[in-house]
Enzyme design. Structure first.
Site, mmCIF file in Angstrom:
data_model
loop_
_atom_site.group_PDB
_atom_site.id
_atom_site.type_symbol
_atom_site.label_atom_id
_atom_site.label_comp_id
_atom_site.label_asym_id
_atom_site.label_seq_id
_atom_site.Cartn_x
_atom_site.Cartn_y
_atom_site.Cartn_z
ATOM 1 N N HIS A 148 -5.654 -11.447 -0.736
ATOM 2 C CA HIS A 148 -5.881 -10.468 -1.707
ATOM 3 C C HIS A 148 -4.518 -9.400 -1.005
ATOM 4 C CE1 HIS A 148 -4.941 -10.025 2.967
ATOM 5 N NE2 HIS A 148 -4.917 -8.703 3.130
ATOM 6 N N HIS A 196 0.524 -5.864 -2.511
ATOM 7 C CA HIS A 196 1.277 -7.516 -3.029
ATOM 8 C C HIS A 196 -0.002 -8.270 -2.214
ATOM 9 C CE1 HIS A 196 1.569 -6.176 1.883
ATOM 10 N NE2 HIS A 196 1.434 -7.150 1.457
#
Length: 174
Positions: free
Chosen positions: A117, A34
């Site tokens: 990220h 995620h």
């Protein structure tokens, strides 16, 4: 709890291919991939309901996302390696709206800069030179473009093995 964009399953194989060759790495399972927009920490049930209402008010059009290159956290002692999310104004704006929701709830400002990220591994005892070499080996990684069409409010549950993330609420962009 945290707000995050899910990473579509079609992106998973490319990320999985990078998950090798790094001592001390606890590789994250694909179900945990995620892009965190805002970490909220532990909140009460009442605050979680209020947070859900605040996040539901967020207005943002769908936008393109892609992953480009790798990085690590931890200046002297690496703590995680990750796939870098290409910067965009839309992504920053969505993260900022999640930050505003947190502040309206009374949570302290997030002191860390937003670094979009996808965490690939948490590290334990990995040498800085080894993390840098792993990042260099995968510097050319590029995902296909995908659309961020919504995000989730996740809860995190610890247990044996990797944390289990549960999407407690869904928010559609558009």
């Amino acid at each position: 709890m945290f707000a995050a964009l899910p990473v579509p399953e079609e992106i998973h194989p490319g990320l999985i291919q990078t998950q090798t060759g790094l001592s001390g790495a606890r590789w994250r399972p694909p179900r945990n991939f995620h892009i965190t927009l805002r970490f909220f920490g532990g909140v009460s049930h009442a605050d979680a309901r209020d947070l859900d209402e605040l996040l539901a008010e967020i207005s943002c059009a769908p936008f393109e996302v892609s992953l480009e290159g790798m990085g690590w956290f931890g200046r002297r002692e690496p703590s995680a390696v990750w796939a870098r999310v290409r910067e965009s104004d839309a992504l920053r704006a969505l993260s900022a709206q999640c930050e505003r929701a947190a502040r309206r709830l009374g949570l302290a400002p997030d002191r860390r800069p937003f670094t979009p990220h996808v965490t690939l591994a948490y590290l334990h005892g990995t040498l800085l030179d080894e993390a840098a070499a792993w990042v260099e080996r995968h510097h050319a990684y590029r995902s296909t473009v995908f659309w961020a069409e919504g995000f989730h409010l996740y809860s995190s549950h610890l247990g044996d093995g990797p944390s289990r993330y549960v999407a407690e609420a869904d928010y559609v962009l558009g």
